[in-house]
Scaffold this active site. Structure first.
Site, PDB file in Angstrom:
ATOM      1  N   ARG A 123      -6.957  10.152   0.017  1.00  0.00           N
ATOM      2  CA  ARG A 123      -6.694  10.634  -1.343  1.00  0.00           C
ATOM      3  C   ARG A 123      -7.992  10.779  -2.117  1.00  0.00           C
ATOM      4  O   ARG A 123      -8.135  11.669  -2.954  1.00  0.00           O
ATOM      5  CB  ARG A 123      -5.723   9.692  -2.063  1.00  0.00           C
ATOM      6  CG  ARG A 123      -4.294   9.849  -1.589  1.00  0.00           C
ATOM      7  CD  ARG A 123      -3.345   8.832  -2.205  1.00  0.00           C
ATOM      8  NE  ARG A 123      -3.493   7.529  -1.592  1.00  0.00           N
ATOM      9  CZ  ARG A 123      -3.550   6.380  -2.261  1.00  0.00           C
ATOM     10  NH1 ARG A 123      -3.493   6.375  -3.583  1.00  0.00           N
ATOM     11  NH2 ARG A 123      -3.661   5.243  -1.618  1.00  0.00           N
ATOM     12  N   HIS A 128       0.862  -1.182   0.000  1.00  0.00           N
ATOM     13  CA  HIS A 128       0.000   0.000   0.000  1.00  0.00           C
ATOM     14  C   HIS A 128       0.900   1.233   0.000  1.00  0.00           C
ATOM     15  O   HIS A 128       1.876   1.279   0.741  1.00  0.00           O
ATOM     16  CB  HIS A 128      -0.889  -0.023   1.247  1.00  0.00           C
ATOM     17  CG  HIS A 128      -2.076   0.895   1.171  1.00  0.00           C
ATOM     18  ND1 HIS A 128      -1.951   2.261   1.159  1.00  0.00           N
ATOM     19  CD2 HIS A 128      -3.406   0.646   1.110  1.00  0.00           C
ATOM     20  CE1 HIS A 128      -3.164   2.803   1.091  1.00  0.00           C
ATOM     21  NE2 HIS A 128      -4.063   1.842   1.066  1.00  0.00           N
TER      22      HIS A 128
END
Length: 466
Positions: A273, A250
């Site tokens: 995000r 990740h």
């Protein structure tokens, strides 16, 4: 009637247990830890569903076919259509099951990297993994108290062996908290999770991805591939592991300034995000489409770090931070994010000029408004209107071992398969322990979904296998 034995008390094992009860069976759930929940309780971005009531209410046009296409594209050359079909076609029913049977709030829908439409569901409260998993835990504890005694939960119970009669799996042997060995008879569902914390010198990461052994992880210390080992060490007709080199790194694990070298990190949710957080190099410039798939963002981050342009920071303006307030409050309380009164303070903290840093945000806004095209190919924008005088949240981030896409070979009915592709009688598996559902890259929001979908399928089939 023999009970179904479910090994693992994360979301997939809990889903399997409830599914067994719904189909008239008895269930015994075992977990090696003193508390249930596994990694599921930490999942922070949400759970995918295509064609759900929440999407309809929000006028989001989505179908299982669109979700199938996005997942297939993400999986690349390792895509397995039967498993992707099972995942995506059962996604809306899974969301429905969670909201109606367990009262989980999944009313908000956002878009994550690699999806072409918003389909990642969460509630207005805290992390969705905790909200979903704890609801199933509570309900199973209530079932255990009922006079019918159809459900039993055993904690501090580490399964050490699968029992067999010929090719058929007939139960398990486990060690209790006192080190005593106990045998249980019944069909078995393995839901033990992945191997993202198996950093031992002879472990699964060392064997299949030695290049990742130095990385930090966001997995709990229980994620050591127990189920993988159990299923492949059957005396006859053992299970098969596939795609074991496919480990998802990740892009965003928090670097805690108080313990920058800690092996276990907190995950910075992809949702950060999704709501408009930007990834910036040391000089305050962007270097990637923040909404790209995880493998792409991670690769770009490595380039930045290895070329001496790190550290990488995640920066959120006020609108983005407000949209994920419960997440951000938690990260701030842990010291993983820092609050700045305005962009000037951020620039001073980063040791860059305000003009350069402001230029990054002005450019990003012009890409969002369509005046210019983003050089990194970003098309999904959210909360891009940034004011210099507003509050900003900033975090240092690093790539982390997150999810193991490889695992035990199963069919779309959650039967564990042997090397010839035949189901092993009495043996089912679900959740992160299974391999092949995500191919070479898992989309955000599909781990909780995989846990629920395949857990429900495994529980139903195990209950009917008598």
């Amino acid at each position: 009637m023999e009970p179904v034995i479910v090994v693992g008390g994360g979301l997939s094992g809990l889903s399997a247990a409830h599914s067994v009860l719904e189909h008239g069976g008895k269930v015994i759930l075992l977990d090696k830890k003193p508390a249930l929940g596994g990694n599921s309780v930490k999942a922070s971005s949400g759970i995918n569903g295509a064609g759900t009531d929440s999407q309809t209410r929000l006028n989001i046009n989505d179908t299982p076919k669109k979700f199938y296409d996005d997942t297939t594209k993400s999986a690349g050359q390792l895509a397995r259509p039967n498993l992707i079909t099972a995942l995506t076609s059962n996604s809306a029913p899974a969301i429905d099951w969670l909201t109606k049977n367990f009262g989980v709030d999944l009313s908000l829908v956002s878009i994550l990297g690699g999806h072409f439409t918003p389909r990642t569901h969460r509630g207005t409260g805290g992390a969705p993994g905790w909200a979903i998993t704890s609801a199933l835990m509570k309900k199973l504890a209530l079932e255990e108290e009922k006079p019918e005694q159809r459900a039993k939960i055993l904690k501090n119970a580490k399964v050490v062996k699968l029992l067999q009669d010929g090719d058929k799996v007939t139960g398990v042997e486990y060690e209790d908290g006192q080190g005593q060995k106990v045998k249980l008879e019944g069909p078995v569902v393995i839901a033990t999770g992945g191997f993202g914390a198996d950093f031992s010198p002879t472990g699964l990461i060392a064997t299949h991805r030695p290049d990742l052994i130095q990385l930090p992880t966001v997995n709990g210390d229980h994620a050591t591939g127990d189920g993988h080992v159990l299923i492949t060490s059957l005396s006859s007709q053992s299970g098969v592991l596939i795609d074991m080199d496919q480990v998802q790194v990740h892009p965003t694990g928090f670097v805690d300034p108080a313990q920058p070298d800690a092996k276990t990190k907190f995950l910075a949710a992809e949702a950060l995000r999704g709501v408009g957080g930007l990834l910036l190099k040391k000089d305050g410039s962007r270097f990637v489409n923040e909404m790209e798939k995880r493998d792409v963002v991670t690769a770009k981050m490595w380039e930045v770090i290895q070329s001496g342009q790190g550290p990488v920071r995640l920066v959120l303006g006020m609108q983005a931070a407000t949209e994920l307030k419960s997440h951000c409050d938690f990260y701030l309380s842990k010291g993983l994010m820092k609050k700045f009164a305005n962009l000037q303070e951020v620039a001073e903290h980063m040791q860059v000029s305000l003009k350069d840093l402001q230029g990054t945000f002005i450019s990003h806004e012009s890409f969002a408004s369509g005046q210019e095209k983003d050089p990194f190919g970003k098309t999904q924008f959210h909360n891009s209107d940034i004011k210099v005088e507003e509050t900003f949240l900033v975090a240092l981030i690093t790539p982390v071992v997150h999810y193991t896409m490889g695992g035990v070979l199963v069919d779309e009915q959650a039967h564990v398969l042997d090397a010839s592709g035949k189901p092993i009688p009495g043996m089912y598996a679900s959740g992160e322990v299974i391999g092949g559902v995500h191919g070479k890259n898992r989309l955000g929001g599909s781990s909780l979904l995989e846990a629920v979908v395949f857990g429900r399928i495994a529980g139903e089939n195990a209950a009917k296998s008598e």
